[in-house]
Design an enzyme around this catalytic site. Structure first.
Site, PDB file in Angstrom:
ATOM      1  N   HIS A 150      -7.345   0.765  -6.423  1.00 44.06           N
ATOM      2  CA  HIS A 150      -7.662  -0.262  -5.289  1.00 44.06           C
ATOM      3  C   HIS A 150      -8.239  -1.424  -5.655  1.00 44.06           C
ATOM      4  CE1 HIS A 150      -7.918  -1.486  -1.493  1.00 44.06           C
ATOM      5  NE2 HIS A 150      -8.528  -0.589  -0.923  1.00 44.06           N
ATOM      6  N   ARG A 159       0.935  -1.054  -0.070  1.00 45.32           N
ATOM      7  CA  ARG A 159       0.023   0.066   0.035  1.00 45.32           C
ATOM      8  C   ARG A 159       0.973   1.342  -0.110  1.00 45.32           C
ATOM      9  NH1 ARG A 159      -5.453   1.432   3.530  1.00 45.32           N
ATOM     10  NH2 ARG A 159      -6.078  -0.097   1.949  1.00 45.32           N
ATOM     11  N   ASP A 180     -17.122   7.113  -1.706  1.00 44.38           N
ATOM     12  CA  ASP A 180     -15.936   6.818  -0.846  1.00 44.38           C
ATOM     13  C   ASP A 180     -15.665   8.196  -0.148  1.00 44.38           C
ATOM     14  OD1 ASP A 180     -13.472   5.903   0.156  1.00 44.38           O
ATOM     15  OD2 ASP A 180     -12.482   6.217  -1.776  1.00 44.38           O
ATOM     16  N   GLN A 229     -10.151  -3.941  -3.375  1.00 43.90           N
ATOM     17  CA  GLN A 229     -11.419  -3.654  -2.809  1.00 43.90           C
ATOM     18  C   GLN A 229     -12.434  -3.913  -3.782  1.00 43.90           C
ATOM     19  OE1 GLN A 229     -11.986  -2.068   0.313  1.00 43.90           O
ATOM     20  NE2 GLN A 229     -14.037  -2.592  -0.199  1.00 43.90           N
ATOM     21  N   ARG A 250     -13.461  -8.861   1.600  1.00 41.19           N
ATOM     22  CA  ARG A 250     -11.927  -8.541   1.415  1.00 41.19           C
ATOM     23  C   ARG A 250     -11.182  -9.819   1.505  1.00 41.19           C
ATOM     24  NH1 ARG A 250      -9.990  -3.561   1.397  1.00 41.19           N
ATOM     25  NH2 ARG A 250      -7.854  -4.473   0.709  1.00 41.19           N
ATOM     26  N   CYS A 290     -16.241   1.450   0.534  1.00 42.46           N
ATOM     27  CA  CYS A 290     -15.110   0.812   0.898  1.00 42.46           C
ATOM     28  C   CYS A 290     -14.472   0.772   2.477  1.00 42.46           C
ATOM     29  CB  CYS A 290     -13.839   1.018   0.032  1.00 42.46           C
ATOM     30  SG  CYS A 290     -13.241   2.625   0.077  1.00 42.46           S
TER      31      CYS A 290
HETATM   32  N1  NVA Z   1     -10.156   6.479  -1.420  1.00 38.94           N
HETATM   33  C1  NVA Z   1      -9.530   6.160  -0.148  1.00 38.94           C
HETATM   34  C2  NVA Z   1      -9.705   4.526  -0.002  1.00 38.94           C
HETATM   35  C3  NVA Z   1      -9.543   4.245   1.409  1.00 38.94           C
HETATM   36  C4  NVA Z   1      -9.789   2.612   1.622  1.00 38.94           C
HETATM   37  C5  NVA Z   1      -8.330   6.471   0.135  1.00 38.94           C
HETATM   38  O1  NVA Z   1      -7.130   6.236  -0.991  1.00 38.94           O
HETATM   39  O2  NVA Z   1      -7.736   6.783   1.099  1.00 38.94           O
HETATM   40  N1   CP Z   2     -11.025  -0.085   2.504  1.00 39.97           N
HETATM   41  C1   CP Z   2      -9.954  -0.521   3.008  1.00 39.97           C
HETATM   42  O1   CP Z   2      -9.104  -0.645   2.071  1.00 39.97           O
HETATM   43  O2   CP Z   2      -9.655  -0.203   4.199  1.00 39.97           O
HETATM   44  P1   CP Z   2      -8.439   0.253   4.844  1.00 39.97           P
HETATM   45  O3   CP Z   2      -7.897   1.408   4.625  1.00 39.97           O
HETATM   46  O4   CP Z   2      -8.804   0.071   6.425  1.00 39.97           O
HETATM   47  O5   CP Z   2      -7.370  -0.892   4.552  1.00 39.97           O
END
Ligand code: NVA
Ligand code: CP
Length: 310
Positions: free
Chosen positions: A136, A109, A225, A139, A293, A265
């Site tokens: 992502h 990540r 989101d 997800q 997930r 998500c």
């Molecule tokens: N779009 C959000 C998703 C979090 C799971 C982010 O990138 O922070």
């Molecule tokens: N939806 C998601 O990826 O959640 P986290 O940021 O908690 O991993």
């Protein structure tokens, strides 16, 4: 990777797999989930190690990968920028070369997709995108699995995207192109999707709407989101003003199909991108979505490491 598997695959974007591979993965996710729910042990990854590298926070991604890998008999290493030499400017390429000599699969990540791609280009083992600024895919893999569980095939259906033209939106577009559904996108001005970043060739897989109500009309799934994704916190105040009309509420759900689902998500901010009535209401499947997930990623790791089973 199992000896004899001819081609190593990474999962860096949703479009890294084909429709028939997704059909296989959704079937495997269901089989793996069913066995897990029946307390049947299934440990095809004994002696295999997953390294997870987190440069951003996580609850679901961390827990789902970690629990999933242990359930399959493997081990997990949780690494962050601060506790590795990545935070002290060791090149990503060198880090990839070293880590991939000791573990069997890597989940990352991070911020830029280019970091993930540089890592994958120098990795001997499969690399999975656990979220970047651009995409992502894990997800959306879980989201579509959840849709199928509740409503069947997603082909031909309409998904309404209400909110930021972000990593989730880009990935929904890729999924629509591959799996044959349409995304109705409504974003505030200045936060539109960038089709070049989304990387879709078929412009028929999405339609743009100025007003979120229009995007929700007739949708089989309404999804949104956070207004401010990780890494964009400096824009928080500006975004709060721009996104004020992009809150999924009961009025929006009312113009969607009668049996439309709501997904997010997570993490969610009730009263910002979604009302409490919607996210905690009868059409919301966000807890199944979060749980899935784990099941979907177990199927993904099994596929990347062992190929097709049976
Ligand atoms: N779009 C959000 C998703 C979090 C799971 C982010 O990138 O922070
Ligand atoms: N939806 C998601 O990826 O959640 P986290 O940021 O908690 O991993």
């Amino acid at each position: 990777m199992k000896p004899g598997l001819s081609l190593m695959k990474h999962y860096l974007q949703f479009k890294d797999l084909r429709a028939e591979e997704y059909a296989y993965l959704f079937g495997r996710a269901l089989a793996i989930k069913t066995r897990f729910k029946n307390y049947e042990r299934y440990q095809p990854l004994v002696d295999r190690t997953l390294a997870m590298i987190f440069e951003k926070a996580s609850t679901r991604t961390r827990v789902s990968f970690e629990a999933g890998m242990y359930q399959m008999g493997g081990s997990v290493l949780n690494l962050t920028t601060g506790d590795t030499h990545l935070g002290r400017a060791e090149p990503v390429e060198d880090t990839a070369r070293v880590i991939s000599r000791m573990v069997d699969i890597v989940m990352i990540r991070t911020y830029e997709q280019s970091m993930l791609e540089r890592f994958a280009a120098h990795s001997r083992v499969p690399v999975i995108n656990g979220l970047t600024n651009e995409y992502h895919p894990c997800q959306i893999l879980a989201d579509i699995f959840t849709f199928i569980e509740h409503r069947g095939d997603i082909r031909g259906k309409v998904v309404a995207w209400v909110g930021d033209g972000n990593n989730m939106a880009n990935t929904w577009l890729q999924a629509a192109e591959i799996l044959g559904f349409t995304v109705h996108v409504s974003t505030p001005s200045g936060y539109e999707i960038d089709p070049a970043v989304a990387g879709v060739r078929d412009t028929n897989c999405y339609k743009l709407f100025n007003h979120p109500m229009q995007a929700c009309e007739g949708a089989h799934l309404v999804t949104t989101d956070v207004w401010t994704s990780m890494g964009y916190e400096a824009e928080n105040e500006e975004r709060r003003k721009a996104f004020v009309d992009w809150c999924v509420d009961e009025e929006m759900m009312a113009v969607a199909q009668r049996d439309a689902l709501f997904m997010h998500c997570l993490p969610a901010h009730r009263g910002e991108e979604v009302t409490a009535e919607v996210i905690d209401g009868p059409q919301s499947v966000v807890w199944d979505e979060a749980e899935n997930r784990m099941h979907a990623q177990k199927a993904l790791m099994e596929y990347l490491l062992l190929g097709r089973i049976g």
